[in-house]
Design a protein around this motif. Sequence first.
Motif, PDB file in Angstrom:
ATOM      1  N   ASP A 141      -3.676   5.974  31.215  1.00 39.90           N
ATOM      2  CA  ASP A 141      -3.737   4.530  31.417  1.00 39.90           C
ATOM      3  C   ASP A 141      -3.878   3.754  30.111  1.00 39.90           C
ATOM      4  O   ASP A 141      -4.294   2.603  30.109  1.00 39.90           O
ATOM      5  CB  ASP A 141      -4.901   4.176  32.349  1.00 39.90           C
ATOM      6  N   THR A 142      -3.542   4.399  28.991  1.00 39.61           N
ATOM      7  CA  THR A 142      -3.688   3.765  27.685  1.00 39.61           C
ATOM      8  C   THR A 142      -2.340   3.739  26.965  1.00 39.61           C
ATOM      9  O   THR A 142      -1.586   4.709  27.012  1.00 39.61           O
ATOM     10  CB  THR A 142      -4.717   4.524  26.824  1.00 39.61           C
ATOM     11  N   ALA A 143      -2.059   2.627  26.327  1.00 43.91           N
ATOM     12  CA  ALA A 143      -0.838   2.488  25.525  1.00 43.91           C
ATOM     13  C   ALA A 143      -1.235   2.020  24.131  1.00 43.91           C
ATOM     14  O   ALA A 143      -2.290   1.397  23.945  1.00 43.91           O
ATOM     15  CB  ALA A 143       0.121   1.486  26.161  1.00 43.91           C
ATOM     16  N   LEU A 144      -0.400   2.342  23.163  1.00 46.54           N
ATOM     17  CA  LEU A 144      -0.680   1.885  21.801  1.00 46.54           C
ATOM     18  C   LEU A 144       0.618   1.496  21.105  1.00 46.54           C
ATOM     19  O   LEU A 144       1.704   1.956  21.456  1.00 46.54           O
ATOM     20  CB  LEU A 144      -1.452   2.933  21.001  1.00 46.54           C
ATOM     21  N   ASP A 145       0.449   0.638  20.116  1.00 51.05           N
ATOM     22  CA  ASP A 145       1.570   0.144  19.312  1.00 51.05           C
ATOM     23  C   ASP A 145       1.169   0.277  17.856  1.00 51.05           C
ATOM     24  O   ASP A 145       0.253  -0.410  17.386  1.00 51.05           O
ATOM     25  CB  ASP A 145       1.865  -1.314  19.672  1.00 51.05           C
ATOM     26  N   ILE A 146       1.837   1.193  17.133  1.00 45.43           N
ATOM     27  CA  ILE A 146       1.591   1.355  15.703  1.00 45.43           C
ATOM     28  C   ILE A 146       2.661   0.560  14.964  1.00 45.43           C
ATOM     29  O   ILE A 146       3.858   0.766  15.189  1.00 45.43           O
ATOM     30  CB  ILE A 146       1.652   2.838  15.286  1.00 45.43           C
ATOM     31  N   HIS A 147       2.227  -0.335  14.098  1.00 48.09           N
ATOM     32  CA  HIS A 147       3.166  -1.232  13.413  1.00 48.09           C
ATOM     33  C   HIS A 147       3.008  -1.061  11.904  1.00 48.09           C
ATOM     34  O   HIS A 147       1.972  -1.416  11.336  1.00 48.09           O
ATOM     35  CB  HIS A 147       2.906  -2.682  13.814  1.00 48.09           C
ATOM     36  N   TRP A 148       4.043  -0.467  11.274  1.00 46.21           N
ATOM     37  CA  TRP A 148       4.076  -0.346   9.823  1.00 46.21           C
ATOM     38  C   TRP A 148       4.702  -1.601   9.226  1.00 46.21           C
ATOM     39  O   TRP A 148       5.781  -2.046   9.659  1.00 46.21           O
ATOM     40  CB  TRP A 148       4.915   0.861   9.402  1.00 46.21           C
ATOM     41  N   LEU A 149       4.045  -2.169   8.232  1.00 43.30           N
ATOM     42  CA  LEU A 149       4.562  -3.362   7.564  1.00 43.30           C
ATOM     43  C   LEU A 149       5.512  -2.947   6.455  1.00 43.30           C
ATOM     44  O   LEU A 149       5.285  -1.959   5.739  1.00 43.30           O
ATOM     45  CB  LEU A 149       3.417  -4.185   6.980  1.00 43.30           C
ATOM     46  N   ALA A 150       6.587  -3.710   6.292  1.00 41.51           N
ATOM     47  CA  ALA A 150       7.538  -3.417   5.224  1.00 41.51           C
ATOM     48  C   ALA A 150       6.855  -3.486   3.869  1.00 41.51           C
ATOM     49  O   ALA A 150       7.103  -2.657   2.982  1.00 41.51           O
ATOM     50  CB  ALA A 150       8.706  -4.403   5.286  1.00 41.51           C
ATOM     51  N   ASN A 151       5.972  -4.463   3.712  1.00 40.18           N
ATOM     52  CA  ASN A 151       5.180  -4.615   2.495  1.00 40.18           C
ATOM     53  C   ASN A 151       3.748  -4.942   2.905  1.00 40.18           C
ATOM     54  O   ASN A 151       3.526  -5.667   3.874  1.00 40.18           O
ATOM     55  CB  ASN A 151       5.739  -5.743   1.625  1.00 40.18           C
ATOM     56  N   PRO A 152       2.765  -4.394   2.192  1.00 39.40           N
ATOM     57  CA  PRO A 152       1.369  -4.681   2.549  1.00 39.40           C
ATOM     58  C   PRO A 152       1.111  -6.186   2.578  1.00 39.40           C
ATOM     59  O   PRO A 152       1.679  -6.951   1.802  1.00 39.40           O
ATOM     60  CB  PRO A 152       0.567  -3.993   1.440  1.00 39.40           C
ATOM     61  N   SER A 153       0.251  -6.613   3.511  1.00 43.65           N
ATOM     62  CA  SER A 153      -0.106  -8.017   3.604  1.00 43.65           C
ATOM     63  C   SER A 153      -1.004  -8.411   2.434  1.00 43.65           C
ATOM     64  O   SER A 153      -1.358  -7.586   1.584  1.00 43.65           O
ATOM     65  CB  SER A 153      -0.795  -8.307   4.931  1.00 43.65           C
ATOM     66  N   ILE A 154      -1.396  -9.684   2.394  1.00 46.83           N
ATOM     67  CA  ILE A 154      -2.194 -10.188   1.280  1.00 46.83           C
ATOM     68  C   ILE A 154      -3.509  -9.433   1.139  1.00 46.83           C
ATOM     69  O   ILE A 154      -3.974  -9.158   0.029  1.00 46.83           O
ATOM     70  CB  ILE A 154      -2.458 -11.701   1.469  1.00 46.83           C
ATOM     71  N   ASP A 155      -4.104  -9.044   2.275  1.00 49.94           N
ATOM     72  CA  ASP A 155      -5.379  -8.325   2.223  1.00 49.94           C
ATOM     73  C   ASP A 155      -5.208  -6.819   2.066  1.00 49.94           C
ATOM     74  O   ASP A 155      -6.176  -6.066   2.133  1.00 49.94           O
ATOM     75  CB  ASP A 155      -6.225  -8.636   3.453  1.00 49.94           C
ATOM     76  N   GLY A 156      -3.948  -6.361   1.855  1.00 48.55           N
ATOM     77  CA  GLY A 156      -3.702  -4.948   1.615  1.00 48.55           C
ATOM     78  C   GLY A 156      -3.444  -4.111   2.838  1.00 48.55           C
ATOM     79  O   GLY A 156      -3.373  -2.879   2.746  1.00 48.55           O
ATOM     80  N   THR A 157      -3.277  -4.732   4.009  1.00 47.87           N
ATOM     81  CA  THR A 157      -3.045  -3.978   5.242  1.00 47.87           C
ATOM     82  C   THR A 157      -1.664  -3.327   5.219  1.00 47.87           C
ATOM     83  O   THR A 157      -0.651  -3.995   5.004  1.00 47.87           O
ATOM     84  CB  THR A 157      -3.161  -4.904   6.455  1.00 47.87           C
ATOM     85  N   HIS A 158      -1.637  -2.010   5.450  1.00 45.37           N
ATOM     86  CA  HIS A 158      -0.374  -1.270   5.510  1.00 45.37           C
ATOM     87  C   HIS A 158       0.173  -1.196   6.930  1.00 45.37           C
ATOM     88  O   HIS A 158       1.389  -1.257   7.131  1.00 45.37           O
ATOM     89  CB  HIS A 158      -0.561   0.155   4.960  1.00 45.37           C
TER      90      HIS A 158
END
Length: 313
Positions: A164-181
Amino acid sequence: MRKHLGRPESRTVVVWAVLTAVICGLFSAAFATWAAWHTARPLPDATETTALVAEVLPGYEINEVDPGAALFTFYSQPLRPRNLKAMLFLDGGEYQQGATVATVKTAPRAVQHEMVALAQGRLRETGWRVLPPHVEPELTCRAGGGCTPTGGPSNVSLVARRDDTALDIHWLANPSIDGTHLTVAVYRATPPAVLPAGIGGGLVGALLGGLVFAWASRRTRPPHPATNGVTALYAITMLFWWTPVLLAAPNLLGHHRDEPHPVWHPLWEWLGQPALSLFFVVGAGSALVALALATVPRRDADPLATATPEFAQ
């Protein structure tokens, strides 16, 4: 059927009866599924989400976990009475399924497609049903022309479901301003109660809608004093109820075809709700006024004209 609806001379009354029954069934089914959605388990907390990310993405360092506030949220917060005005005036699309979101700043030293492939393998090993990744290339747009891919990394989403659980993994093309990949959103899949609730609610709503239409049709046949008014209000109701459906359903179908979905969007979004809930409210108001006018006494022929000769004398 035309005679039963009180309009034996009409060639379209049966069509209008069917349209009324269908739209009433759809709205009642949407409400029933919304109620059934609340049988789902609460969203995972920060501890459960951290453990889940560690299981499916070993080697990634979580920076922050933002627990979902509710199963469905309005601007990421539980829906409250003070939000109803904003929802009515074309902001209802912000009412969406809630999710617990983990952000990752430190990722393994690997190229993007290798990280996606490793994540796919790990998800399958741990019992997840993995859908094909969705790739959105980074684009460069010119002021006077179109947009072209940069040729660099792309934004990639990988969705999966387990129980009953779903997930969405989202890779960014370039890290955001705060460094999130990348981000990992964890949410609940459609509960088993939703389908029978939708079918049952839809059948009940269609039946009641058809019966009310039949009563009003028979009641307001000429020479009823409000025939024209009821007809005009009914037309307004159908316009405001069917327009959101005809606008939303094709767009949402295209969206589902373009992107993989382990969990389909809920039924009410296919009906344009609550994004276009103002249309529904206006249509419901005109329907209630039409039903009120239908209760006005009929203006039939003078009863003395049909009296027996003895009584007339």
